[in-house]
Motif scaffolding. Structure first.
Motif, PDB file in Angstrom:
ATOM      1  N   LEU A 118     -28.565   2.175  -1.720  1.00 26.99           N
ATOM      2  CA  LEU A 118     -29.547   1.313  -2.894  1.00 26.99           C
ATOM      3  C   LEU A 118     -29.441   0.134  -2.473  1.00 26.99           C
ATOM      4  CD1 LEU A 118     -28.894   3.889  -5.990  1.00 26.99           C
ATOM      5  CD2 LEU A 118     -30.923   3.532  -4.693  1.00 26.99           C
ATOM      6  N   TRP A 119     -28.436  -0.509  -2.469  1.00 28.77           N
ATOM      7  CA  TRP A 119     -28.351  -2.053  -2.042  1.00 28.77           C
ATOM      8  C   TRP A 119     -29.209  -2.587  -1.108  1.00 28.77           C
ATOM      9  CZ3 TRP A 119     -26.411  -5.294  -5.732  1.00 28.77           C
ATOM     10  CH2 TRP A 119     -25.659  -4.601  -6.848  1.00 28.77           C
ATOM     11  N   GLY A 120     -29.420  -1.824  -0.189  1.00 32.20           N
ATOM     12  CA  GLY A 120     -30.468  -1.939   1.084  1.00 32.20           C
ATOM     13  C   GLY A 120     -31.695  -1.418   0.953  1.00 32.20           C
ATOM     14  N   ALA A 121     -32.087  -0.483  -0.170  1.00 32.86           N
ATOM     15  CA  ALA A 121     -33.459   0.052  -0.122  1.00 32.86           C
ATOM     16  C   ALA A 121     -34.620  -1.046  -0.150  1.00 32.86           C
ATOM     17  CB  ALA A 121     -33.587   0.777  -1.571  1.00 32.86           C
ATOM     18  N   GLY A 122     -34.404  -2.164  -1.010  1.00 33.02           N
ATOM     19  CA  GLY A 122     -35.543  -3.316  -0.772  1.00 33.02           C
ATOM     20  C   GLY A 122     -35.620  -3.726   0.514  1.00 33.02           C
ATOM     21  N   ALA A 123     -34.726  -4.076   1.157  1.00 34.35           N
ATOM     22  CA  ALA A 123     -34.793  -4.662   2.476  1.00 34.35           C
ATOM     23  C   ALA A 123     -35.192  -3.423   3.464  1.00 34.35           C
ATOM     24  CB  ALA A 123     -33.263  -4.754   3.116  1.00 34.35           C
ATOM     25  N   THR A 124     -34.991  -2.178   3.457  1.00 31.43           N
ATOM     26  CA  THR A 124     -35.848  -1.164   4.012  1.00 31.43           C
ATOM     27  C   THR A 124     -37.245  -1.389   3.959  1.00 31.43           C
ATOM     28  OG1 THR A 124     -33.784   0.167   3.984  1.00 31.43           O
ATOM     29  CG2 THR A 124     -35.730   1.250   4.738  1.00 31.43           C
ATOM     30  N   ILE A 125     -37.573  -1.539   2.810  1.00 27.45           N
ATOM     31  CA  ILE A 125     -39.082  -1.678   2.500  1.00 27.45           C
ATOM     32  C   ILE A 125     -39.503  -2.978   3.027  1.00 27.45           C
ATOM     33  CG2 ILE A 125     -40.944  -1.333   0.456  1.00 27.45           C
ATOM     34  CD1 ILE A 125     -38.683   0.327  -1.002  1.00 27.45           C
ATOM     35  N   ALA A 144     -44.965  -7.761   0.377  1.00 28.65           N
ATOM     36  CA  ALA A 144     -43.802  -8.070   0.269  1.00 28.65           C
ATOM     37  C   ALA A 144     -43.007  -8.413  -1.256  1.00 28.65           C
ATOM     38  CB  ALA A 144     -43.510  -9.583   0.989  1.00 28.65           C
ATOM     39  N   GLY A 145     -44.163  -8.681  -1.970  1.00 26.07           N
ATOM     40  CA  GLY A 145     -43.928  -8.677  -3.492  1.00 26.07           C
ATOM     41  C   GLY A 145     -43.662  -7.306  -4.192  1.00 26.07           C
ATOM     42  N   LEU A 146     -44.196  -6.442  -3.580  1.00 23.17           N
ATOM     43  CA  LEU A 146     -44.310  -4.722  -4.198  1.00 23.17           C
ATOM     44  C   LEU A 146     -42.790  -4.420  -3.657  1.00 23.17           C
ATOM     45  CD1 LEU A 146     -47.687  -3.428  -3.581  1.00 23.17           C
ATOM     46  CD2 LEU A 146     -46.411  -3.820  -5.715  1.00 23.17           C
ATOM     47  N   ALA A 147     -42.560  -4.804  -2.131  1.00 22.12           N
ATOM     48  CA  ALA A 147     -41.543  -4.242  -1.758  1.00 22.12           C
ATOM     49  C   ALA A 147     -40.126  -4.744  -2.397  1.00 22.12           C
ATOM     50  CB  ALA A 147     -41.149  -4.625  -0.184  1.00 22.12           C
ATOM     51  N   ILE A 148     -40.119  -5.873  -2.744  1.00 24.16           N
ATOM     52  CA  ILE A 148     -38.958  -6.715  -3.581  1.00 24.16           C
ATOM     53  C   ILE A 148     -39.000  -6.041  -5.001  1.00 24.16           C
ATOM     54  CG2 ILE A 148     -38.305  -8.813  -4.744  1.00 24.16           C
ATOM     55  CD1 ILE A 148     -39.381 -10.115  -2.290  1.00 24.16           C
ATOM     56  N   LEU A 149     -40.177  -5.811  -5.562  1.00 23.15           N
ATOM     57  CA  LEU A 149     -40.067  -4.822  -6.752  1.00 23.15           C
ATOM     58  C   LEU A 149     -39.606  -3.660  -6.654  1.00 23.15           C
ATOM     59  CD1 LEU A 149     -40.946  -5.114  -9.866  1.00 23.15           C
ATOM     60  CD2 LEU A 149     -43.185  -4.388  -9.247  1.00 23.15           C
ATOM     61  N   ALA A 150     -39.851  -2.816  -5.570  1.00 18.38           N
ATOM     62  CA  ALA A 150     -39.511  -1.589  -5.420  1.00 18.38           C
ATOM     63  C   ALA A 150     -37.870  -1.465  -5.063  1.00 18.38           C
ATOM     64  CB  ALA A 150     -40.185  -0.676  -4.279  1.00 18.38           C
ATOM     65  N   GLY A 151     -37.387  -2.349  -4.547  1.00 18.03           N
ATOM     66  CA  GLY A 151     -36.118  -2.640  -4.470  1.00 18.03           C
ATOM     67  C   GLY A 151     -35.298  -2.623  -5.786  1.00 18.03           C
ATOM     68  N   ILE A 152     -35.685  -3.580  -6.595  1.00 20.92           N
ATOM     69  CA  ILE A 152     -35.279  -3.909  -7.813  1.00 20.92           C
ATOM     70  C   ILE A 152     -35.286  -2.337  -8.727  1.00 20.92           C
ATOM     71  CG2 ILE A 152     -35.572  -4.950 -10.195  1.00 20.92           C
ATOM     72  CD1 ILE A 152     -36.322  -7.350  -8.297  1.00 20.92           C
ATOM     73  N   VAL A 153     -36.469  -1.893  -8.778  1.00 18.82           N
ATOM     74  CA  VAL A 153     -36.601  -0.421  -9.362  1.00 18.82           C
ATOM     75  C   VAL A 153     -35.394   0.306  -8.865  1.00 18.82           C
ATOM     76  CG1 VAL A 153     -38.337   1.346  -9.907  1.00 18.82           C
ATOM     77  CG2 VAL A 153     -38.916  -0.924 -10.027  1.00 18.82           C
ATOM     78  N   LEU A 154     -35.353   0.489  -7.755  1.00 20.24           N
ATOM     79  CA  LEU A 154     -34.420   1.399  -6.996  1.00 20.24           C
ATOM     80  C   LEU A 154     -33.028   1.244  -7.468  1.00 20.24           C
ATOM     81  CD1 LEU A 154     -36.117   2.068  -3.537  1.00 20.24           C
ATOM     82  CD2 LEU A 154     -35.930   3.710  -5.159  1.00 20.24           C
ATOM     83  N   MET A 155     -32.749   0.048  -7.485  1.00 20.20           N
ATOM     84  CA  MET A 155     -31.571  -0.257  -7.925  1.00 20.20           C
ATOM     85  C   MET A 155     -30.980   0.090  -9.432  1.00 20.20           C
ATOM     86  SD  MET A 155     -29.589  -2.197  -5.826  1.00 20.20           S
ATOM     87  CE  MET A 155     -28.427  -2.887  -6.646  1.00 20.20           C
ATOM     88  N   GLY A 156     -32.118   0.421 -10.002  1.00 23.86           N
ATOM     89  CA  GLY A 156     -31.896   1.184 -11.324  1.00 23.86           C
ATOM     90  C   GLY A 156     -31.240   2.210 -11.293  1.00 23.86           C
ATOM     91  N   LEU A 157     -31.471   3.186 -10.256  1.00 26.37           N
ATOM     92  CA  LEU A 157     -30.882   4.369  -9.823  1.00 26.37           C
ATOM     93  C   LEU A 157     -29.202   4.402  -9.840  1.00 26.37           C
ATOM     94  CD1 LEU A 157     -33.222   6.081  -7.401  1.00 26.37           C
ATOM     95  CD2 LEU A 157     -32.906   6.589  -9.769  1.00 26.37           C
ATOM     96  N   LEU A 158     -28.755   3.139  -9.761  1.00 26.23           N
ATOM     97  CA  LEU A 158     -27.293   3.175  -9.594  1.00 26.23           C
ATOM     98  C   LEU A 158     -26.495   3.644 -10.821  1.00 26.23           C
ATOM     99  CD1 LEU A 158     -26.411  -0.400  -8.029  1.00 26.23           C
ATOM    100  CD2 LEU A 158     -25.804   1.641  -7.144  1.00 26.23           C
ATOM    101  N   PRO A 159     -26.757   3.477 -11.948  1.00 23.91           N
ATOM    102  CA  PRO A 159     -26.202   4.116 -13.325  1.00 23.91           C
ATOM    103  C   PRO A 159     -26.292   5.713 -13.349  1.00 23.91           C
ATOM    104  CG  PRO A 159     -27.487   2.249 -13.931  1.00 23.91           C
ATOM    105  CD  PRO A 159     -27.899   2.580 -12.543  1.00 23.91           C
ATOM    106  N   VAL A 160     -27.468   6.050 -12.715  1.00 24.08           N
ATOM    107  CA  VAL A 160     -27.643   7.655 -12.994  1.00 24.08           C
ATOM    108  C   VAL A 160     -27.253   8.419 -11.516  1.00 24.08           C
ATOM    109  CG1 VAL A 160     -29.193   7.201 -14.744  1.00 24.08           C
ATOM    110  CG2 VAL A 160     -29.936   7.367 -12.421  1.00 24.08           C
ATOM    111  N   THR A 161     -26.470   7.554 -10.711  1.00 24.17           N
ATOM    112  CA  THR A 161     -26.385   8.303  -9.246  1.00 24.17           C
ATOM    113  C   THR A 161     -25.388   9.702  -9.303  1.00 24.17           C
ATOM    114  OG1 THR A 161     -26.887   6.329  -8.320  1.00 24.17           O
ATOM    115  CG2 THR A 161     -25.547   7.938  -6.947  1.00 24.17           C
ATOM    116  N   ASP A 162     -24.395   9.274 -10.020  1.00 23.43           N
ATOM    117  CA  ASP A 162     -23.209  10.446 -10.415  1.00 23.43           C
ATOM    118  C   ASP A 162     -24.123  11.646 -10.994  1.00 23.43           C
ATOM    119  OD1 ASP A 162     -21.094   9.277  -9.334  1.00 23.43           O
ATOM    120  OD2 ASP A 162     -20.418   8.514 -11.098  1.00 23.43           O
ATOM    121  N   ASP A 163     -24.734  11.201 -12.072  1.00 20.57           N
ATOM    122  CA  ASP A 163     -25.506  12.479 -12.619  1.00 20.57           C
ATOM    123  C   ASP A 163     -26.667  13.324 -11.878  1.00 20.57           C
ATOM    124  OD1 ASP A 163     -25.844  14.185 -15.206  1.00 20.57           O
ATOM    125  OD2 ASP A 163     -27.746  13.147 -15.537  1.00 20.57           O
ATOM    126  N   LEU A 164     -27.298  12.171 -11.011  1.00 23.49           N
ATOM    127  CA  LEU A 164     -28.439  12.771 -10.093  1.00 23.49           C
ATOM    128  C   LEU A 164     -27.643  13.811  -9.337  1.00 23.49           C
ATOM    129  CD1 LEU A 164     -31.280  12.522  -9.299  1.00 23.49           C
ATOM    130  CD2 LEU A 164     -30.444  10.889  -7.724  1.00 23.49           C
TER     131      LEU A 164
END
Length: 190
Positions: A70-77, A28-48
């Motif tokens: 991306l707002w639900g990625a952590g919940a999915t994990i 669960a701790g890793l899932a929450i951390l992964a969700g936070i890391v994935l949220m880091g993609l928000l600023p580069v989504t257009d460029d991606l």
């Protein structure tokens, strides 16, 4: 990268309720951390998505959908991690019922949030589809959490006593899970 199901199964077979719960907490701790890391993609989504070379209209929809998802990625994990408490202990029906119910909920929400409900909900299109999915995923997390609490209380699992970082267990989970996580990430990226 560190799905706890094999650890839950191992410790359940050994009768180690404490380690079953510890495995789920580490995941669960890793899932929450992964969700936070994935949220880091928000600023580069257009460029991606711009780098993928799709048509501008398709690209706009991709960015719109992905940005909401991306707002639900952590919940999915986290939902997958919490389900391991049941699947690792052979209670796969619980996982089937929760996931089946959430999938049906997602279908209903998709219809309402994509096309709208006159006078109640405006049509959301692609954004509505993504929103329906993340609402369903957060619902899944809540359902699994409630069921875990109930099971721990009823069956004597030391849920709150195991709420801590266990570096040794976490290291083993990462050691076994990272290759599979990389494989999944490459598949998803492709």
């Amino acid at each position: 990268a560190a799905h706890p199901t094999p650890f839950v199964a191992k410790y359940d077979g050994a009768g180690r309720k404490d380690r079953v719960v510890a495995s789920v907490w580490q995941g669960a701790g890793l899932a929450i951390l992964a969700g936070i890391v994935l949220m880091g993609l928000l600023p580069v989504t257009d460029d991606l998505f711009a780098r993928m070379g799709h048509e501008p209209e398709v690209q706009r929809y991709e960015v719109e959908y992905f940005s909401v998802m991306l707002w639900g990625a952590g919940a999915t994990i986290l939902s997958a991690v919490l389900s391991s408490f049941f699947s690792g202990r052979g209670q796969t029906r619980v996982v089937m019922y929760v996931n089946g119910g959430v999938a049906l909920m997602n279908v209903g929400l998709d219809y309402a949030l994509i096309f709208g409900v006159e006078g109640l909900i405006p049509a959301g299109g692609v954004r509505g589809a993504a929103l329906a999915t993340i609402i369903a995923q957060y619902t899944s997390v809540v359902l699994f959490a409630v069921l875990i609490l109930r099971e721990c209380r009823a069956s004597g699992y030391p849920l709150w006593q195991e709420f801590r970082l266990d570096r040794s267990l976490l290291g083993r989970m990462l050691g076994y899970g990272t290759p599979n996580g990389i494989h999944c990430a490459v598949g998803i990226a492709g």
